[in-house]
Enzyme design. Structure first.
Site, PDB file in Angstrom:
ATOM      1  N   ASP A  81     108.005   3.877  -6.326  1.00 39.21           N
ATOM      2  CA  ASP A  81     108.185   5.773  -6.299  1.00 39.21           C
ATOM      3  C   ASP A  81     108.011   6.156  -7.839  1.00 39.21           C
ATOM      4  O   ASP A  81     108.876   5.748  -8.717  1.00 39.21           O
ATOM      5  CB  ASP A  81     109.508   6.010  -5.599  1.00 39.21           C
ATOM      6  CG  ASP A  81     109.714   7.599  -5.533  1.00 39.21           C
ATOM      7  OD1 ASP A  81     108.589   7.922  -5.278  1.00 39.21           O
ATOM      8  OD2 ASP A  81     110.777   7.757  -5.397  1.00 39.21           O
ATOM      9  N   HIS A  82     107.130   6.962  -7.909  1.00 43.01           N
ATOM     10  CA  HIS A  82     107.018   7.551  -9.279  1.00 43.01           C
ATOM     11  C   HIS A  82     106.804   6.777 -10.570  1.00 43.01           C
ATOM     12  O   HIS A  82     107.581   6.818 -11.396  1.00 43.01           O
ATOM     13  CB  HIS A  82     108.143   8.751  -9.703  1.00 43.01           C
ATOM     14  CG  HIS A  82     108.165   9.747  -8.694  1.00 43.01           C
ATOM     15  ND1 HIS A  82     107.303  10.953  -8.751  1.00 43.01           N
ATOM     16  CD2 HIS A  82     108.877  10.088  -7.422  1.00 43.01           C
ATOM     17  CE1 HIS A  82     107.525  11.589  -7.575  1.00 43.01           C
ATOM     18  NE2 HIS A  82     108.337  11.331  -6.920  1.00 43.01           N
ATOM     19  N   GLY A 180     115.355  17.159  -5.111  1.00 45.67           N
ATOM     20  CA  GLY A 180     116.635  17.476  -5.303  1.00 45.67           C
ATOM     21  C   GLY A 180     116.931  18.373  -4.322  1.00 45.67           C
ATOM     22  O   GLY A 180     116.580  18.559  -3.325  1.00 45.67           O
ATOM     23  N   GLY A 211     109.724  15.131  -1.903  1.00 45.65           N
ATOM     24  CA  GLY A 211     110.909  16.318  -2.043  1.00 45.65           C
ATOM     25  C   GLY A 211     111.197  17.048  -0.606  1.00 45.65           C
ATOM     26  O   GLY A 211     111.185  18.011  -0.266  1.00 45.65           O
ATOM     27  N   SER A 213     113.861  16.150   1.640  1.00 48.76           N
ATOM     28  CA  SER A 213     115.093  16.189   1.961  1.00 48.76           C
ATOM     29  C   SER A 213     115.273  17.612   2.630  1.00 48.76           C
ATOM     30  O   SER A 213     114.662  18.654   2.151  1.00 48.76           O
ATOM     31  CB  SER A 213     116.167  15.967   0.899  1.00 48.76           C
ATOM     32  OG  SER A 213     116.265  14.609   0.810  1.00 48.76           O
ATOM     33  N   ASN A 254     109.022  11.495   2.056  1.00 44.92           N
ATOM     34  CA  ASN A 254     109.957  11.031   1.066  1.00 44.92           C
ATOM     35  C   ASN A 254     111.216  11.805   0.870  1.00 44.92           C
ATOM     36  O   ASN A 254     111.318  13.150   0.854  1.00 44.92           O
ATOM     37  CB  ASN A 254     109.330  11.002  -0.493  1.00 44.92           C
ATOM     38  CG  ASN A 254     108.236  10.077  -0.737  1.00 44.92           C
ATOM     39  OD1 ASN A 254     107.635   9.603   0.056  1.00 44.92           O
ATOM     40  ND2 ASN A 254     107.975  10.106  -2.032  1.00 44.92           N
ATOM     41  N   ASP A 256     115.176  11.148  -0.164  1.00 41.97           N
ATOM     42  CA  ASP A 256     116.256  10.550  -1.012  1.00 41.97           C
ATOM     43  C   ASP A 256     117.639  11.402  -1.121  1.00 41.97           C
ATOM     44  O   ASP A 256     118.805  11.101  -0.935  1.00 41.97           O
ATOM     45  CB  ASP A 256     115.812  10.112  -2.582  1.00 41.97           C
ATOM     46  CG  ASP A 256     116.542   9.482  -3.262  1.00 41.97           C
ATOM     47  OD1 ASP A 256     117.569   8.532  -2.845  1.00 41.97           O
ATOM     48  OD2 ASP A 256     116.802   9.704  -4.520  1.00 41.97           O
ATOM     49  N   ARG A 260     121.825  10.796  -0.662  1.00 46.86           N
ATOM     50  CA  ARG A 260     122.732  10.900  -1.610  1.00 46.86           C
ATOM     51  C   ARG A 260     123.960  11.547  -0.987  1.00 46.86           C
ATOM     52  O   ARG A 260     125.061  11.443  -1.168  1.00 46.86           O
ATOM     53  CB  ARG A 260     122.071  11.463  -2.802  1.00 46.86           C
ATOM     54  CG  ARG A 260     121.450  10.273  -3.612  1.00 46.86           C
ATOM     55  CD  ARG A 260     120.709  11.099  -4.922  1.00 46.86           C
ATOM     56  NE  ARG A 260     119.603  10.268  -5.322  1.00 46.86           N
ATOM     57  CZ  ARG A 260     119.088  10.459  -6.587  1.00 46.86           C
ATOM     58  NH1 ARG A 260     119.833  11.193  -7.556  1.00 46.86           N
ATOM     59  NH2 ARG A 260     118.438   9.439  -6.899  1.00 46.86           N
ATOM     60  N   ARG A 281     135.438  -1.584   0.420  1.00 50.10           N
ATOM     61  CA  ARG A 281     134.570  -2.106   1.663  1.00 50.10           C
ATOM     62  C   ARG A 281     134.728  -0.756   2.776  1.00 50.10           C
ATOM     63  O   ARG A 281     134.047  -0.697   3.625  1.00 50.10           O
ATOM     64  CB  ARG A 281     135.215  -3.335   2.457  1.00 50.10           C
ATOM     65  CG  ARG A 281     134.826  -4.531   1.390  1.00 50.10           C
ATOM     66  CD  ARG A 281     135.588  -5.779   1.722  1.00 50.10           C
ATOM     67  NE  ARG A 281     136.805  -5.889   1.816  1.00 50.10           N
ATOM     68  CZ  ARG A 281     137.623  -6.698   1.770  1.00 50.10           C
ATOM     69  NH1 ARG A 281     137.011  -8.079   1.868  1.00 50.10           N
ATOM     70  NH2 ARG A 281     139.068  -6.690   1.781  1.00 50.10           N
TER      71      ARG A 281
HETATM   72  P1  13P Z   1     114.259  14.883  -2.154  1.00 51.75           P
HETATM   73  O1  13P Z   1     114.989  14.800  -3.453  1.00 51.75           O
HETATM   74  O2  13P Z   1     113.585  16.005  -1.403  1.00 51.75           O
HETATM   75  O3  13P Z   1     114.799  13.692  -1.356  1.00 51.75           O
HETATM   76  O4  13P Z   1     112.846  13.819  -2.798  1.00 51.75           O
HETATM   77  C1  13P Z   1     112.644  12.553  -2.738  1.00 51.75           C
HETATM   78  C2  13P Z   1     111.103  12.106  -3.234  1.00 51.75           C
HETATM   79  O5  13P Z   1     110.274  12.778  -3.104  1.00 51.75           O
HETATM   80  C3  13P Z   1     111.083  10.814  -3.766  1.00 51.75           C
HETATM   81  O6  13P Z   1     109.981  10.562  -4.374  1.00 51.75           O
HETATM   82  O1  G3H Z   2     111.932  11.501  -6.653  1.00 50.24           O
HETATM   83  C1  G3H Z   2     112.839  10.739  -7.118  1.00 50.24           C
HETATM   84  C2  G3H Z   2     113.709   9.969  -6.379  1.00 50.24           C
HETATM   85  O2  G3H Z   2     114.714  10.844  -5.701  1.00 50.24           O
HETATM   86  C3  G3H Z   2     114.471   8.762  -7.202  1.00 50.24           C
HETATM   87  O3  G3H Z   2     115.357   9.393  -7.986  1.00 50.24           O
HETATM   88  O4  G3H Z   2     114.704   8.538 -10.402  1.00 50.24           O
HETATM   89  O5  G3H Z   2     117.137   9.073  -9.873  1.00 50.24           O
HETATM   90  O6  G3H Z   2     115.987   6.977  -8.759  1.00 50.24           O
HETATM   91  P1  G3H Z   2     115.758   8.532  -9.175  1.00 50.24           P
HETATM   92 ZN    ZN Z   3     108.923  12.020  -5.285  1.00 51.71          ZN
END
Ligand code: 13P
Ligand code: G3H
Ligand code: ZN
Length: 321
Positions: A81-82, A180, A211, A213, A254, A256, A260, A281
């Site tokens: 990713d990225h 985010g 992005g 989420s 995507n 993430d 979290r 645990r």
């Molecule tokens: P979110 O921050 O919206 O979860 O996006 C994640 C993302 O694009 C990871 O590449």
């Molecule tokens: O877009 C990025 C993802 O949310 C991953 O985040 O670079 O903090 O692992 P990170």
């Molecule tokens: Zn991303």
């Protein structure tokens, strides 16, 4: 079973979207696999540069290999990713990844093309596919004029040219989202008309939504009620809108931040309700369960739930798609 990202896209395009989730540790991986087997959905495991540094490259690979043995039914791809150019080469050469993302979207168009082209050449020589990015994804402040906001979205004509010049296999497009928990301010929204214009120029070509989420309000409230301090104005993508994006060519979504938030909620509530506990645990197991439930829910919204037998059949039939 690890499969190619290209195979997943071939089955998914126009029918459902593949959820792409970042992993950083064992509990996240366990919840991810358990949830997808429960939902009977294919998925993409995403590894960021930050995760490679934090957990370590070897550890992440070992966690995935262990899950692969524990969940033999799971069908998934592994994706960087990225990535920057160097990290893309490391992942391509490692032989472990199904696909890489080269993110040179911050560079001028010609530079983005040149860097992406180099990565594509090296990746394709190893049978690995490449996601590239065009447009400015980041958060757009409220004071920015509407015209300027639109200028930061991916330009459909540029997208077509970019794909022709680079030979990339999928494209992350800026359509109003940002990374985010604080995505939308003022009248910001998803620009479906822009996705439709891009699809018109690139029919059948997988578009990627970063992005994505949804930042559920209830999750933010529960975190804050358990001692967190998140801005209550946090807002994300309405997950019912995935269904609108799928026929427009959005094939990978995507997510993430939402994961979290699940982690933070489970752990904050656990230690609030069990202040005597110091056995890690207990919250860990509660998180695996909550994360698996979260994955089942997302798979339903992405329409990937229940498609595993279709994916399995398509993998045996290269003409499918
Ligand atoms: P979110 O921050 O919206 O979860 O996006 C994640 C993302 O694009 C990871 O590449
Ligand atoms: O877009 C990025 C993802 O949310 C991953 O985040 O670079 O903090 O692992 P990170
Ligand atoms: Zn991303």
């Amino acid at each position: 079973m690890i499969v190619t990202t290209a195979d997943l896209f071939r089955v998914a395009y126009g029918r459902f979207a593949i959820g792409a989730y970042n992993i950083n540790n064992m509990e996240q991986a366990l919840g991810l696999f358990r949830g997808h087997v429960q939902a009977q959905a294919p998925f993409i495991i995403q590894i960021s540069k930050g995760a490679r540094k934090s957990a370590g490259v070897k550890m992440l690979e070992a966690i995935i290999r262990a899950c692969d043995e524990m969940f033999p039914e799971a069908i998934y791809a592994v994706h960087l990713d990225h990535g920057d150019e160097q990290t893309c080469y490391e992942c391509i050469d490692s032989g472990f990844y199904s696909s890489v993302m080269i993110d040179a979207s911050h560079e001028p168009f010609e530079q983005n093309v040149a860097i992406t082209r180099r990565v594509v050449e090296r990746a394709h020589a190893r049978g690995i596919s490449v996601e590239a990015e065009l447009g400015m994804l980041g958060g757009v402040e409220e004071h920015v004029a509407v015209d300027e906001k639109h200028a930061r979205l991916t330009d459909p004509d540029e997208a077509k040219l970019f794909v022709e010049l680079t030979g990339c296999d999928s494209l992350a497009v800026a359509i109003g989202t940002s990374h985010g928990a604080y995505k939308f301010k003022g009248e910001q929204r998803l620009h479906f008309e822009r996705i439709a214009e891009i699809q018109k120029r690139l029919p059948g070509f997988p578009l990627i939504m970063h992005g994505s989420s949804s930042v559920p309000r209830e999750e933010v409230e529960r975190i804050n009620a358990a001692g967190g301090k998140l801005d209550p104005s946090a807002r994300g993508v309405d997950e019912d809108e995935f269904a609108r994006a799928i026929p427009l060519g959005v094939t990978k979504v995507n997510i993430d931040t939402d994961g979290r938030l699940v982690w933070t909620r489970v752990h904050r509530e656990h230690f609030r309700d069990h202040p005597e506990n110091f056995d890690f645990r207990k919250p860990g197991e509660a998180f695996v369960k909550a994360y698996a439930d979260f994955i089942v829910h997302k798979s339903q919204k992405l329409k990937s739930a229940g498609t595993l037998s279709l994916v399995r059949a398509a993998l045996l039939n290269p003409a499918y798609g």
